[in-house]
Motif scaffolding. Sequence first.
Motif, mmCIF file in Angstrom:
data_model
loop_
_atom_site.group_PDB
_atom_site.id
_atom_site.type_symbol
_atom_site.label_atom_id
_atom_site.label_comp_id
_atom_site.label_asym_id
_atom_site.label_seq_id
_atom_site.Cartn_x
_atom_site.Cartn_y
_atom_site.Cartn_z
ATOM 1 N N TYR A 359 9.168 -5.098 3.165
ATOM 2 C CA TYR A 359 7.768 -5.361 3.497
ATOM 3 C C TYR A 359 7.488 -4.993 4.959
ATOM 4 C CZ TYR A 359 3.426 -7.887 4.231
ATOM 5 O OH TYR A 359 2.134 -8.200 4.560
ATOM 6 N N MET A 360 8.385 -5.426 5.843
ATOM 7 C CA MET A 360 8.138 -5.163 7.271
ATOM 8 C C MET A 360 8.272 -3.676 7.602
ATOM 9 S SD MET A 360 9.516 -8.406 9.374
ATOM 10 C CE MET A 360 11.115 -8.613 8.659
ATOM 11 N N SER A 361 9.288 -3.027 7.022
ATOM 12 C CA SER A 361 9.469 -1.618 7.386
ATOM 13 C C SER A 361 8.439 -0.725 6.696
ATOM 14 C CB SER A 361 10.889 -1.146 7.087
ATOM 15 O OG SER A 361 11.169 -1.331 5.739
ATOM 16 N N SER A 362 7.861 -1.206 5.579
ATOM 17 C CA SER A 362 6.918 -0.336 4.862
ATOM 18 C C SER A 362 5.579 -0.212 5.582
ATOM 19 C CB SER A 362 6.703 -0.834 3.429
ATOM 20 O OG SER A 362 5.954 -2.021 3.428
ATOM 21 N N VAL A 363 5.318 -1.103 6.525
ATOM 22 C CA VAL A 363 4.048 -1.027 7.276
ATOM 23 C C VAL A 363 3.902 0.360 7.910
ATOM 24 C CG1 VAL A 363 2.787 -1.943 9.283
ATOM 25 C CG2 VAL A 363 3.998 -3.506 7.733
ATOM 26 N N SER A 364 5.011 0.876 8.417
ATOM 27 C CA SER A 364 4.934 2.141 9.169
ATOM 28 C C SER A 364 4.829 3.384 8.268
ATOM 29 C CB SER A 364 6.164 2.281 10.077
ATOM 30 O OG SER A 364 7.309 2.454 9.282
ATOM 31 N N LEU A 365 5.051 3.199 6.942
ATOM 32 C CA LEU A 365 5.127 4.387 6.082
ATOM 33 C C LEU A 365 3.812 5.154 5.999
ATOM 34 C CD1 LEU A 365 7.271 2.980 3.133
ATOM 35 C CD2 LEU A 365 8.006 4.464 4.983
ATOM 36 N N THR A 366 2.682 4.414 6.093
ATOM 37 C CA THR A 366 1.390 5.109 5.999
ATOM 38 C C THR A 366 0.906 5.581 7.371
ATOM 39 O OG1 THR A 366 0.356 2.935 6.067
ATOM 40 C CG2 THR A 366 0.580 3.959 3.894
ATOM 41 N N ILE A 367 1.779 5.444 8.382
ATOM 42 C CA ILE A 367 1.447 5.949 9.729
ATOM 43 C C ILE A 367 2.306 7.181 10.034
ATOM 44 C CG2 ILE A 367 1.365 5.385 12.188
ATOM 45 C CD1 ILE A 367 1.225 2.406 11.356
ATOM 46 N N ALA A 368 3.625 7.056 9.771
ATOM 47 C CA ALA A 368 4.554 8.150 10.086
ATOM 48 C C ALA A 368 4.151 9.435 9.362
ATOM 49 C CB ALA A 368 5.972 7.748 9.660
ATOM 50 N N ALA A 369 4.381 10.567 10.018
ATOM 51 C CA ALA A 369 4.083 11.902 9.456
ATOM 52 C C ALA A 369 2.594 12.098 9.171
ATOM 53 C CB ALA A 369 4.920 12.162 8.194
ATOM 54 N N GLY A 370 1.749 11.359 9.871
ATOM 55 C CA GLY A 370 0.294 11.475 9.687
ATOM 56 C C GLY A 370 -0.213 10.341 8.819
ATOM 57 N N THR A 371 -1.223 9.616 9.307
ATOM 58 C CA THR A 371 -1.671 8.399 8.612
ATOM 59 C C THR A 371 -2.347 8.751 7.276
ATOM 60 O OG1 THR A 371 -3.874 8.401 9.601
ATOM 61 C CG2 THR A 371 -2.125 7.305 10.856
ATOM 62 N N SER A 372 -2.522 7.720 6.462
ATOM 63 C CA SER A 372 -3.203 7.921 5.172
ATOM 64 C C SER A 372 -4.625 8.439 5.381
ATOM 65 C CB SER A 372 -3.260 6.599 4.392
ATOM 66 O OG SER A 372 -2.047 6.386 3.729
ATOM 67 N N GLU A 373 -5.287 7.970 6.444
ATOM 68 C CA GLU A 373 -6.668 8.435 6.694
ATOM 69 C C GLU A 373 -6.662 9.942 6.948
ATOM 70 O OE1 GLU A 373 -5.344 5.750 8.146
ATOM 71 O OE2 GLU A 373 -6.559 4.163 7.253
ATOM 72 N N ILE A 374 -5.666 10.388 7.716
ATOM 73 C CA ILE A 374 -5.593 11.826 8.021
ATOM 74 C C ILE A 374 -5.289 12.614 6.745
ATOM 75 C CG2 ILE A 374 -4.259 13.566 9.319
ATOM 76 C CD1 ILE A 374 -6.358 11.819 10.943
ATOM 77 N N GLN A 375 -4.399 12.081 5.901
ATOM 78 C CA GLN A 375 -4.105 12.787 4.626
ATOM 79 C C GLN A 375 -5.371 12.870 3.780
ATOM 80 O OE1 GLN A 375 -1.220 14.152 4.892
ATOM 81 N NE2 GLN A 375 -0.755 12.772 6.584
ATOM 82 N N ARG A 376 -6.167 11.773 3.773
ATOM 83 C CA ARG A 376 -7.418 11.796 2.985
ATOM 84 C C ARG A 376 -8.390 12.819 3.563
ATOM 85 N NH1 ARG A 376 -5.798 6.414 2.060
ATOM 86 N NH2 ARG A 376 -5.869 5.955 -0.179
ATOM 87 N N ASN A 377 -8.429 12.915 4.898
ATOM 88 C CA ASN A 377 -9.298 13.934 5.516
ATOM 89 C C ASN A 377 -8.876 15.339 5.072
ATOM 90 O OD1 ASN A 377 -10.868 12.155 6.922
ATOM 91 N ND2 ASN A 377 -9.811 12.399 8.883
ATOM 92 N N ILE A 378 -7.543 15.573 5.031
ATOM 93 C CA ILE A 378 -7.044 16.901 4.634
ATOM 94 C C ILE A 378 -7.417 17.185 3.172
ATOM 95 C CG2 ILE A 378 -4.927 18.254 4.199
ATOM 96 C CD1 ILE A 378 -3.685 16.797 6.644
ATOM 97 N N ILE A 379 -7.217 16.181 2.319
ATOM 98 C CA ILE A 379 -7.530 16.375 0.891
ATOM 99 C C ILE A 379 -9.026 16.658 0.729
ATOM 100 C CG2 ILE A 379 -7.581 15.243 -1.378
ATOM 101 C CD1 ILE A 379 -5.111 13.564 -0.299
ATOM 102 N N ALA A 380 -9.850 15.895 1.480
ATOM 103 C CA ALA A 380 -11.301 16.045 1.342
ATOM 104 C C ALA A 380 -11.767 17.409 1.864
ATOM 105 C CB ALA A 380 -12.017 14.922 2.094
ATOM 106 N N SER A 381 -11.270 17.806 3.062
ATOM 107 C CA SER A 381 -11.822 19.025 3.652
ATOM 108 C C SER A 381 -11.111 20.275 3.123
ATOM 109 C CB SER A 381 -11.772 18.956 5.185
ATOM 110 O OG SER A 381 -10.472 18.657 5.610
ATOM 111 N N ARG A 382 -9.760 20.331 3.249
ATOM 112 C CA ARG A 382 -9.081 21.561 2.813
ATOM 113 C C ARG A 382 -8.968 21.646 1.300
ATOM 114 N NH1 ARG A 382 -3.841 21.446 6.590
ATOM 115 N NH2 ARG A 382 -4.855 20.617 8.422
#
Length: 389
Positions: A359-382
């Motif tokens: 639980y504690m280490s999984s917090v960082s998973l949606t930040i590392a290698a680009g946050t989930s928000e950034i991935q959603r931006n990529i999916i939406a725009s590109r």
Amino acid sequence: MEFGWNDEQRGFRERVRSFIDEHWTSAARRRSELEPWQRAREYQKRLAEAGWLTMAWPQEYGGAGASYFEQLIFAEESSYASAPTGGQGADRVGPTLIIHGTEEQRREHLPKIARAEVDWCQGYSEPGSGSDLASLQTRAVRDGDDFVINGQKIWTSGAQHADWIHVLTRTDPAAPKHRGISYFMVPMSTPGISLRPIVQLHGAAGFNETFFEDVRVPARNMIGEENRGWYVSTTTLDFERSGIHRIAAALRPFRRLLAHAQRPDGAGEGRRIADDPTHRRALADTATEIEVGRLLGYRVTWMQARRLVPNMESSMSKMFGSETQQRLARRGVNMLGLYGNLRPGEERAPLGGEFCNYYMSSVSLTIAAGTSEIQRNIIASRGLGLPRG
Ligand SMILES: Cc1cc2nc3c(=O)[nH]c(=O)nc-3n(C[C@H](O)[C@H](O)[C@H](O)COP(=O)(O)OP(=O)(O)OC[C@H]3O[C@@H](n4cnc5c(N)ncnc54)[C@H](O)[C@@H]3O)c2cc1C
């Protein structure tokens, strides 16, 4: 589409499993005196000897010329067993050099990476530049045949054990931000580099702040052209975001949680989970999400095998894989109740305290290698062709 594996691939999976069991899982028990990073390094040497550290590289650079699907099977089994794979060198720097490096750089670096002789770390993020990475401020200024680097990086994973860093710098402050960046390879032993560790929530210090003070690097250590480093680094990021490992890593804790809820004695904690309709639904949702995530990962590999460039698809796989892990970790600690908050080593910790750490280490998973928000931006725009928000 054929969803099955052929005999050869099934045989390869079996070989990978027994290799991991012998050289990682059982060896970890034998060599418990080693620090985790030392164990990982030892294991990577075994992988290199087996030709699996850089299996999909061309043979002339120390690879085995394996197929993308063999590499996927290897990554899937490794993540399931929490065993290391190639790391920054074999999985990011090497493939980037194969595409963008000079022949001299390939000859110098690739064989050492393929033999697991060197460890790399990644100097991208800065205190003021994470998601908006192209705004980075670390400066590199030309001085004869060298560049001199000054500035600060942050969140540099594993820098304390690394031999080299691949680092993004600003070489033209007057140019538009994406067009004034150059990409260098720098030995960590270069005078002027210093580190300050960052301790995480669960007590480990995997990250660092990395400071550069008049660090001199030869111009021939630049990857790609001067001021075009941004476009090289997007290749590195595509390698970082693609991969089956995120979803494969969810499978083992899920199976452990499920087995706990299925305990045949029908008593205690497991029974409480199995009888609760909310928990039953959460387990069913997780099983479904793992299957969906697996197919998203396979799709990326399928595209790579056909020489297509997965971009939106890598972001989908990265985002869904890391969010599935986070949901599983959260569901796990909820199901395990108050005892689920106990850490490994505590007497009453269910499942050895695994879910508390997860639980504690999984917090960082949606930040590392680009946050989930950034991935959603990529999916939406590109991916979906929506205008940039
Ligand atoms: C486990 C781990 C390992 C890491 N290892 C390394 C490493 O080895 N080397 C390295 O260089 N970096 C590393 N990082 C850093 C990582 O790349 C950054 O943390 C990440 O890119 C986010 O940057 P930030 O932390 O500055 O957050 P910020 O960019 O400040 O973001 C803060 C919040 O704002 C949101 N946000 C920002 N911009 C937008 C936008 N345009 N649209 C919508 N939302 C937005 C973000 O999604 C986030 O929720 C690591 C991070 C982690 C967690």
